[in-house]
Scaffold this motif. Structure first.
Motif, PDB file in Angstrom:
ATOM      1  N   PRO A 250       0.808  -1.225   0.000  1.00  0.00           N
ATOM      2  CA  PRO A 250       0.000   0.000   0.000  1.00  0.00           C
ATOM      3  C   PRO A 250       0.840   1.274   0.000  1.00  0.00           C
ATOM      4  O   PRO A 250       0.347   2.328  -0.424  1.00  0.00           O
ATOM      5  CB  PRO A 250      -0.821  -0.124   1.291  1.00  0.00           C
ATOM      6  N   ASP A 251       2.083   1.185   0.479  1.00  0.00           N
ATOM      7  CA  ASP A 251       2.950   2.366   0.482  1.00  0.00           C
ATOM      8  C   ASP A 251       3.723   2.525  -0.819  1.00  0.00           C
ATOM      9  O   ASP A 251       4.528   3.446  -0.964  1.00  0.00           O
ATOM     10  CB  ASP A 251       3.933   2.301   1.660  1.00  0.00           C
ATOM     11  N   GLY A 252       3.498   1.644  -1.783  1.00  0.00           N
ATOM     12  CA  GLY A 252       4.167   1.731  -3.070  1.00  0.00           C
ATOM     13  C   GLY A 252       5.541   1.099  -3.092  1.00  0.00           C
ATOM     14  O   GLY A 252       6.207   1.104  -4.133  1.00  0.00           O
ATOM     15  N   ARG A 253       5.974   0.540  -1.973  1.00  0.00           N
ATOM     16  CA  ARG A 253       7.298  -0.070  -1.903  1.00  0.00           C
ATOM     17  C   ARG A 253       7.203  -1.587  -2.053  1.00  0.00           C
ATOM     18  O   ARG A 253       6.152  -2.185  -1.820  1.00  0.00           O
ATOM     19  CB  ARG A 253       7.967   0.285  -0.569  1.00  0.00           C
ATOM     20  N   SER A 254       8.315  -2.204  -2.437  1.00  0.00           N
ATOM     21  CA  SER A 254       8.348  -3.646  -2.593  1.00  0.00           C
ATOM     22  C   SER A 254       8.168  -4.331  -1.245  1.00  0.00           C
ATOM     23  O   SER A 254       8.818  -3.969  -0.261  1.00  0.00           O
ATOM     24  CB  SER A 254       9.679  -4.086  -3.212  1.00  0.00           C
ATOM     25  N   VAL A 255       7.286  -5.306  -1.207  1.00  0.00           N
ATOM     26  CA  VAL A 255       7.067  -6.083   0.006  1.00  0.00           C
ATOM     27  C   VAL A 255       8.202  -7.098   0.148  1.00  0.00           C
ATOM     28  O   VAL A 255       8.551  -7.790  -0.814  1.00  0.00           O
ATOM     29  CB  VAL A 255       5.709  -6.807  -0.041  1.00  0.00           C
ATOM     30  N   THR A 256       8.766  -7.197   1.332  1.00  0.00           N
ATOM     31  CA  THR A 256       9.872  -8.120   1.574  1.00  0.00           C
ATOM     32  C   THR A 256       9.581  -9.113   2.691  1.00  0.00           C
ATOM     33  O   THR A 256      10.417  -9.972   2.976  1.00  0.00           O
ATOM     34  CB  THR A 256      11.163  -7.348   1.916  1.00  0.00           C
ATOM     35  N   GLN A 257       8.411  -9.001   3.307  1.00  0.00           N
ATOM     36  CA  GLN A 257       8.075  -9.915   4.397  1.00  0.00           C
ATOM     37  C   GLN A 257       6.761 -10.629   4.073  1.00  0.00           C
ATOM     38  O   GLN A 257       5.728  -9.985   3.857  1.00  0.00           O
ATOM     39  CB  GLN A 257       7.955  -9.160   5.720  1.00  0.00           C
ATOM     40  N   PHE A 258       6.825 -11.945   4.046  1.00  0.00           N
ATOM     41  CA  PHE A 258       5.682 -12.773   3.699  1.00  0.00           C
ATOM     42  C   PHE A 258       5.524 -13.888   4.729  1.00  0.00           C
ATOM     43  O   PHE A 258       6.483 -14.283   5.388  1.00  0.00           O
ATOM     44  CB  PHE A 258       5.862 -13.406   2.314  1.00  0.00           C
ATOM     45  N   THR A 259       4.317 -14.380   4.847  1.00  0.00           N
ATOM     46  CA  THR A 259       4.039 -15.529   5.707  1.00  0.00           C
ATOM     47  C   THR A 259       4.069 -16.784   4.837  1.00  0.00           C
ATOM     48  O   THR A 259       3.259 -16.911   3.907  1.00  0.00           O
ATOM     49  CB  THR A 259       2.662 -15.409   6.378  1.00  0.00           C
ATOM     50  N   PRO A 260       4.991 -17.715   5.085  1.00  0.00           N
ATOM     51  CA  PRO A 260       5.070 -18.925   4.257  1.00  0.00           C
ATOM     52  C   PRO A 260       3.765 -19.716   4.307  1.00  0.00           C
ATOM     53  O   PRO A 260       3.107 -19.805   5.346  1.00  0.00           O
ATOM     54  CB  PRO A 260       6.220 -19.715   4.886  1.00  0.00           C
ATOM     55  N   GLU A 261       3.372 -20.251   3.167  1.00  0.00           N
ATOM     56  CA  GLU A 261       2.175 -21.085   3.075  1.00  0.00           C
ATOM     57  C   GLU A 261       2.483 -22.254   2.157  1.00  0.00           C
ATOM     58  O   GLU A 261       3.025 -22.082   1.060  1.00  0.00           O
ATOM     59  CB  GLU A 261       0.994 -20.280   2.529  1.00  0.00           C
ATOM     60  N   HIS A 262       2.180 -23.456   2.636  1.00  0.00           N
ATOM     61  CA  HIS A 262       2.516 -24.676   1.891  1.00  0.00           C
ATOM     62  C   HIS A 262       4.006 -24.720   1.559  1.00  0.00           C
ATOM     63  O   HIS A 262       4.414 -25.041   0.438  1.00  0.00           O
ATOM     64  CB  HIS A 262       1.683 -24.764   0.608  1.00  0.00           C
TER      65      HIS A 262
END
Length: 292
Positions: free
Chosen positions: A91-103
């Motif tokens: 939402p801030d226009g920046r690249s997301v670098t933190q994700f929650t692993p799934e499968h």
């Protein structure tokens, strides 16, 4: 009265007339009918309608809830392996670098042609700056769709964004295969029981055997099997998750609720003997039918 004074008075009169007409137009609307008042009830209804309009099946949008799939590559040459690079912008226009692993992974990348052939399930690598990349081989010309399936750490819900890719050339679309209950791949026989349903809870069980004997599936990305369904026409995306606590064996049962009637292509991945295999089915639910 001087000429200039008369002109000023005339212009003033015109302004009054037009102002009155505009007010009447607002009051009565077209054809002299009274314009409906925008009551609080209307406002609530409008807000509800706007909310309903935003509820779409996964994979149909490049931007959702402030997150955007931003490709760095969209043009591919068929018959060659190229790097598909992209970013997930927050939402801030920046690249997301933190994700929650799934499968077992932070992000699943699916690439498929518009006619639902050439399916690929890839697991790209994320650089420190948030740029994802994966080698992609586009074997035939055509319009393709890339799906990013992920959960940002700042968001509790999983989301799927899609973007179009192009491989120029002589595009020869394939007809959607007819619905089947059994298929073979790499010497395995894969059968399905159950049909996807719209508007009702439904389950679909996939079973794997080889040489007439059931096999014990091996864990793959934290599960004994993964099934992705794509809707014919717009490629609406569904990742059908297995039931929790599924024991090791030849069977995998998944939630098969779908957003509408119609034809779907089912892509079932399973692992056995240390190798991942892909079985494909066409399924039709409700009053849907294939369009050849």
């Amino acid at each position: 009265m001087k000429t200039s004074v008369r002109l000023i008075a005339y212009a003033t009169g015109l302004i009054v007339v037009f102002a009155g007409a505009a007010g009447a137009g607002r009051a009565f609307g077209p054809a002299g009918k009274p314009a409906p008042a925008h009551t609080e009830a209307h406002a609530v209804a409008d807000e509800h309608a706007g909310h309903e309009a935003t509820v779409l099946p996964a994979g149909l949008q490049v931007t959702q809830a402030g997150y955007t799939l931003s490709p760095l590559t969209t043009l591919f040459m068929s018959g060659k392996t190229q790097t598909f690079a992209f970013r997930i912008l927050g939402p801030d226009g920046r690249s997301v670098t933190q994700f929650t692993p799934e499968h077992g992974t932070e992000l699943h990348l699916i690439v498929v042609r518009q006619d639902m052939s050439g399916y690929q399930h890839l697991h790209p690598v994320r650089a420190a700056d948030g740029t994802w990349s994966a080698p992609v081989t586009i074997r035939e010309p055509g319009a393709y769709r890339a799906f990013a399936d992920f959960t940002p750490r700042a968001r509790a819900e999983n989301m799927v964004l899609g973007v179009d890719l192009t491989a120029p050339g002589d595009y020869q679309p394939r007809l959607l295969p007819q619905p089947t209950w059994e298929t073979t791949v790499d010497g395995y026989t894969v059968t399905r029981a159950g049909e996807p349903q719209s508007g009702a809870a439904s389950w679909l069980t996939v079973s794997v055997s080889r040489n007439g004997q059931p096999v014990t599936l091996e864990p793959y990305l934290g599960s004994f099997g993964h099934l992705v369904a794509l809707r014919q026409g717009d490629l609406a995306y569904l990742h059908m998750h297995p039931q929790a606590g599924t024991p090791a064996g030849p069977d995998v049962t998944v939630n098969a609720d779908v957003p509408s009637t119609g034809a779907y292509r089912l892509f079932f991945e399973f692992q056995h003997g240390g190798k991942v295999h892909l079985a494909e089915f066409t399924a039709v639910t409700g009053a849907g039918h294939t369009h050849n």
